[in-house]
Design a protein around this motif. Sequence first.
Motif, mmCIF file in Angstrom:
data_model
loop_
_atom_site.group_PDB
_atom_site.id
_atom_site.type_symbol
_atom_site.label_atom_id
_atom_site.label_comp_id
_atom_site.label_asym_id
_atom_site.label_seq_id
_atom_site.Cartn_x
_atom_site.Cartn_y
_atom_site.Cartn_z
ATOM 1 N N THR A 190 0.822 -1.015 0.198
ATOM 2 C CA THR A 190 0.011 -0.132 -0.097
ATOM 3 C C THR A 190 0.766 1.345 0.088
ATOM 4 O O THR A 190 0.408 2.321 0.122
ATOM 5 C CB THR A 190 -1.088 0.080 1.320
ATOM 6 N N GLY A 191 2.254 1.148 -0.047
ATOM 7 C CA GLY A 191 3.157 2.256 0.069
ATOM 8 C C GLY A 191 3.095 3.432 -1.012
ATOM 9 O O GLY A 191 2.330 3.344 -1.926
ATOM 10 N N PRO A 192 3.811 4.209 -0.614
ATOM 11 C CA PRO A 192 3.879 5.563 -1.839
ATOM 12 C C PRO A 192 4.708 5.027 -2.996
ATOM 13 O O PRO A 192 4.436 5.704 -4.128
ATOM 14 C CB PRO A 192 4.829 6.515 -1.031
ATOM 15 N N TYR A 193 5.318 4.009 -3.365
ATOM 16 C CA TYR A 193 5.838 3.363 -4.400
ATOM 17 C C TYR A 193 5.243 2.216 -4.698
ATOM 18 O O TYR A 193 4.996 1.286 -3.926
ATOM 19 C CB TYR A 193 7.247 3.756 -4.256
ATOM 20 N N ARG A 194 5.305 1.764 -5.852
ATOM 21 C CA ARG A 194 5.229 0.453 -6.395
ATOM 22 C C ARG A 194 6.150 -0.108 -7.396
ATOM 23 O O ARG A 194 7.221 0.673 -7.685
ATOM 24 C CB ARG A 194 3.795 0.231 -7.406
ATOM 25 N N LEU A 195 6.593 -1.491 -7.209
ATOM 26 C CA LEU A 195 7.851 -1.768 -7.566
ATOM 27 C C LEU A 195 7.465 -1.871 -9.360
ATOM 28 O O LEU A 195 6.380 -2.666 -9.791
ATOM 29 C CB LEU A 195 7.881 -3.378 -7.138
ATOM 30 N N ALA A 196 8.439 -1.261 -9.919
ATOM 31 C CA ALA A 196 8.166 -1.130 -11.549
ATOM 32 C C ALA A 196 9.100 -2.511 -12.054
ATOM 33 O O ALA A 196 8.702 -2.895 -13.238
ATOM 34 C CB ALA A 196 8.570 0.308 -11.936
ATOM 35 N N ALA A 197 10.221 -2.555 -11.502
ATOM 36 C CA ALA A 197 11.015 -3.612 -12.198
ATOM 37 C C ALA A 197 12.029 -4.056 -10.851
ATOM 38 O O ALA A 197 12.387 -3.399 -10.251
ATOM 39 C CB ALA A 197 11.803 -2.914 -13.357
ATOM 40 N N SER A 198 12.662 -5.445 -11.271
ATOM 41 C CA SER A 198 13.657 -5.944 -10.485
ATOM 42 C C SER A 198 14.407 -6.665 -10.998
ATOM 43 O O SER A 198 13.903 -7.572 -11.940
ATOM 44 C CB SER A 198 12.848 -6.564 -9.170
ATOM 45 N N SER A 199 15.642 -6.524 -10.825
ATOM 46 C CA SER A 199 16.817 -7.381 -11.336
ATOM 47 C C SER A 199 17.959 -7.680 -10.412
ATOM 48 O O SER A 199 17.996 -6.848 -9.171
ATOM 49 C CB SER A 199 17.208 -6.928 -12.784
ATOM 50 N N THR A 200 18.789 -8.479 -10.661
ATOM 51 C CA THR A 200 20.113 -8.507 -9.860
ATOM 52 C C THR A 200 21.015 -7.117 -9.925
ATOM 53 O O THR A 200 21.832 -7.247 -8.968
ATOM 54 C CB THR A 200 20.930 -9.742 -10.604
#
Length: 531
Positions: A190-200
């Motif tokens: 629910t936070g102020p940011y959402r996860l847009a991309a994740s990698s190593t």
Amino acid sequence: MSVARQRLWRCLVLLLSLWLVACGAEGLRQGDHSIVIGTTARLRTLDPADAYETLAGLLLFNLGDRLYTYAGKELVPQLATALPEVSKDGLTYRIPLRRGVRFHDGTPFNAAAMAFSLERFMNSGGQPASLLAGRVQEIRAIGEDLLEIRLKEPFVAFPHLLAFSGLCAVSPTAYRAAGDRFLPTQFVGTGPYRLAASSTDGVRLEPFADYWGAKPRNAGIRLQIFSSSANLYNAFRTGAVDVAIGALDPNQMRALKAQAAAKNWQVITGAGNAVTLLSINLRQPPWDQLAARQVLAASVNRRRLTERVFLGEAEPLYSLVPSLFPVSDPVFRDRYGDGDTAQIEHWLKNTAISPQQPLVVNLWYRANVPSNVLAATVLKASLERDLGDRVQVQLDSADSATIYRNLEKGAYPLVLLDWYGDFYDADNYLEPFLSCDRGSEETGCESGASAAWGSFFYSPKANQLIVASRREANPQRRGALLRQLQELNAEAVAFLPLWQSKTTLFAQPQLRGVALDVNQLFAFAPLQKDQ
């Protein structure tokens, strides 16, 4: 068309292509207004039910919301609307919740969703699960906006525990479908940011348009993971990184601080929440003798250790409780000094230690932790300098996984370890070391916290003080109980505190809003660049 003319045309096309690529790259760079944060830490998982590392905690702190957070040192509601209503027996907490909050996937937030999140954290068997599993009896939703948590035993610091970064609300829609599986590369909160991309190589966060609270003051966050501290150091110096966090070596930190005034770099420093100590196996000679432990306590020169290993980028620690807590009491300095010759000689009088019968110190350390390697070497040299031929120091090492796996087996007479506090309360630096579930004066601790650390310290008085401090709501009386626990460890020398880390961030001149909270985390939402 002549050959010469064709070659000229090809050259012009090539030059034009290169110019267009260059302009495109520049335009992309200028158009990307994200804040760039650099680190060398590795990201194992973003699943709050399994995340227990510092970097994951920082990201979850900014991607999610918890029931409570901090304004300065004051605990304040976040997804809750008020501090808990606590029953007279100290076991039942009723927490009113916000309305109108949505998860990143659009799922409405309510008491059932919060109960699901906490139960998933507690029951999934992840690394931090014991924070709740050992304390919570039952969690249930009462209507849409009231949560009830029942504890197994009273614990007055429980609201502070609920501010732990991993105890954030997660979408039941997104996580229930996973069943018992962890979801290391996604996050839906629910936070102020959402996860847009994740990698190593890093992660990218975008502002959440439907966030219920204050909106981020930036266009997003790009967290870049560097392969070495040298690469991070150079990236910050050249302006490629807006904020540098963690894992710079002491020489690099000293160099940046020396140039800070001239370059207008910001240096943000906080009293760290990580402590390093020696766990002493009270079952193995010579440490089964209190007098030998007292000589060791008097012989450790913490100031020499922190200066030579960390160049002053760590602070001497004289209690299990770091100095960021008002109840921290420098009991080891008061009782044993800090490697002072007079104190060493005083405690030696009570022993048979001599050149003919030297104190044998077999010190183990984690070979994959660079600061531990140097610290063990410096500690050896320091003891040999101050005790001379009255000491024999042998250094041995193993990787972290091996050491932690064998601690409870009593494999190490003396081992260098560290501890990061999970939540902002001094109990989190005392109970995890000094408590024991089962044991006796004869056998020591057979099961419980001190056995897990390979110390096997057993004290009915310590257990009584821990229980009493967890029940005591009056801050002054509770502080007195916590100080007694620190003194008890100094008397027994079961764990020997050495140093506490400092948290240091470096930020570029144009960045505003960088501030550490009491847990040494910082919010991304207030960050903004001067135009």
